[in-house]
Scaffold this active site. Sequence first.
Site, short mmCIF file in Angstrom:
data_model
loop_
_atom_site.label_atom_id
_atom_site.label_comp_id
_atom_site.label_asym_id
_atom_site.label_seq_id
_atom_site.Cartn_x
_atom_site.Cartn_y
_atom_site.Cartn_z
N ASP A 190 7.02 -1.07 9.68
CA ASP A 190 6.32 -1.77 8.60
C ASP A 190 7.44 -2.09 7.59
O ASP A 190 8.62 -2.08 7.97
CB ASP A 190 5.21 -0.88 8.00
CG ASP A 190 4.21 -1.67 7.14
OD1 ASP A 190 3.32 -2.32 7.69
OD2 ASP A 190 4.34 -1.66 5.90
N LYS A 228 -1.45 5.19 9.81
CA LYS A 228 -0.29 4.64 9.08
C LYS A 228 0.51 5.82 8.56
O LYS A 228 -0.03 6.92 8.37
CB LYS A 228 -0.75 3.78 7.91
CG LYS A 228 0.24 2.72 7.51
CD LYS A 228 0.14 1.52 8.43
CE LYS A 228 1.19 0.48 8.14
NZ LYS A 228 0.86 -0.79 8.80
N1 GLU Z 1 2.85 -2.41 10.51
C1 GLU Z 1 2.24 -3.39 11.34
C2 GLU Z 1 0.83 -3.68 10.85
O1 GLU Z 1 0.59 -3.66 9.66
C3 GLU Z 1 2.35 -3.09 12.82
C4 GLU Z 1 1.82 -1.78 13.28
C5 GLU Z 1 2.09 -1.48 14.74
O2 GLU Z 1 2.68 -2.30 15.43
O3 GLU Z 1 1.70 -0.40 15.17
O4 GLU Z 1 -0.07 -3.96 11.58
#
Ligand code: GLU
Length: 447
Positions: free
Chosen positions: A169, A129
Site C-alpha cells: 500500500d 489491512k
Molecule cells: N493496498 C491495495 C488495496 O488497497 C492492495 C491490497 C492487496 O493487494 O492485497 O486494495
Amino acid sequence: MSTLNPQLQSIFDEVLRRNAGELEFHQAVREVFDSLGPVVEKHPEYLEASIIQRICEPERQIIFRVPWVDDSGTVQINRGFRVQFNSALGPYKGGLRFHPSVYLGIVKFLGFEQIFKNSLTGMPIGGAKGGSDFDPKGRSDAEVMRFCQSMMTELHRHIGEYTDVPAGDIGVGGRELGYLFGHYKRLTNKYESGVLTGKGITWGGSRVRKEATGYGTVFFVDEVLRSHGDSFDGKRVVVSGSGNVAIYAIEKVHDLGGTVVACSDSSGFVVDEDGIDLALLKEVKEDRRARLSEYAEARDVPLTSNGSIWDVPCDVALPCATENELSEQDAVSLVKNGVRIVAEGANMPTTPGGIKAFKEAGVLFAPGKAANAGGVATSALEMQQNASRDSWTAEHTEARLAEIMRDIHHSCAETAEEYGAPGDYVLGANIAGFTRVADAMLAMGVI
Ligand code: GLU
C-alpha cells in the site's frame, strides 16, 4: 449524509462509542451504512443475526512494537499493526501501509473497506489491512531492510498462505516486499510464495500486479464511458498523486486516447498541457524516489505548492493519492469546471461533503472499493498462480484484470438499478459488496 433508519443508527452509535477517536474508521463505516437502509428492509435476517454489528468488529487486531537500529546506531521504535477484519470469503487479504500518519483508526478504515472491495472482485479473499507509522522517506535501503525484518519478526506468526496474505500500500512496494518475503522465508524455512503478493516476477510475483490498481481504475472508467456511448478519446484527465496507482492510471489513460494534464505529490502539483511525460515521471518517482519539482524543472513547467490540483479543469478526475484529499470545496470547483466522471484510485480520497456535491451535480462517481479493486484482484490472480506453481503472460493477466473490472462495473450498476438508484455506484458497490459477505456469514452461523 442521509438520516439512518433507527436500527442502523443505534448500531452506528455503538461503533462510535467502542472505537472512540478513530475518525477515518467512523467515516468508512458511515459511508457503507448510508447505503444499507433498503437492504435491511428487504433482508431483516441480516439484523436478526446481528450481521452488521459483527462486520464492524474485526475478527482479530494485532498491535506490536517494531524496534530497529538506524544507520547512526540509534534504536528506533515504531508501532506495527495487522487488523484481520473478516474471513468469511477467504483468507484475510489486504496491504501494509508504511506512513507516519498510520494509527489504529487508519488501519481499521482501510481494513473495513477492504472487506467489501475484496467481495466485489468475486475472488475468494477476506479483508484485512496493516502497516506501521514508520516513515520510509529519507531512509537508506539498509534502514528499510532492518525495519522490514523487524516488522516480519512479529508478523510471521499471524500470516500464511491460508491465513492472511499481506501486500503493498502507500510506502510499501517491491523493495519492501522483497525484504519482508526474504525474512519470512528465513524465519519459517519455507518457500511459501502465496504468503505475500506484489512479489518480484522472478520470485513468484504476477505480471501486471504493479500496474493493476491504476489500470483497473481506468478500465472501470472506460466501462462507465462505454455505458454512455462514449470513450476516453480526446478526454482531458487530472490524476492526483504520482505513486504506483497514479503512474499506471496515467499510462492506461494515454493508451486509451485521453490526455492526463496534471499530477501531484506531497510537495505540490504540476500542469503539463502536452500531457504528462510518463517516462520522465517514472524516472523521477520510481528510479530516483525524488520530488515532483525535478519533473517540473526538467519539463520547464510550474510546480504549484499552495493550491489545489482540483482547480485544474478536466472531463475526468482520478484521485489516486490518499484519503480525504478531495474536499467539498474541491468537488464544487471540479463541477464548476465541467467534470463528468470521478473515480477513486486511492482509498476514500473524497470527503463525505465531496461525494454529496458530486451526487447533487449528477457527476458519475465511482468509489474506491469498486474503482481501485483491480490491485487486490490481481493479487488474488498472483495467489492463483502461486497455488498452481504457474506464471501467466502479461496479455492473459491483463485480460483477466479487464474482465474483472467489467464484472465489478456490471454488478455495481445492476445492484444500483435493482435498488431504484440507477447510476449510483456508491450504493451499488456497498450493497453488492456487503451482500456477498453477509450471506456467507449467515451460512456459517454465529462466528
Ligand atoms: N493496498 C491495495 C488495496 O488497497 C492492495 C491490497 C492487496 O493487494 O492485497 O486494495
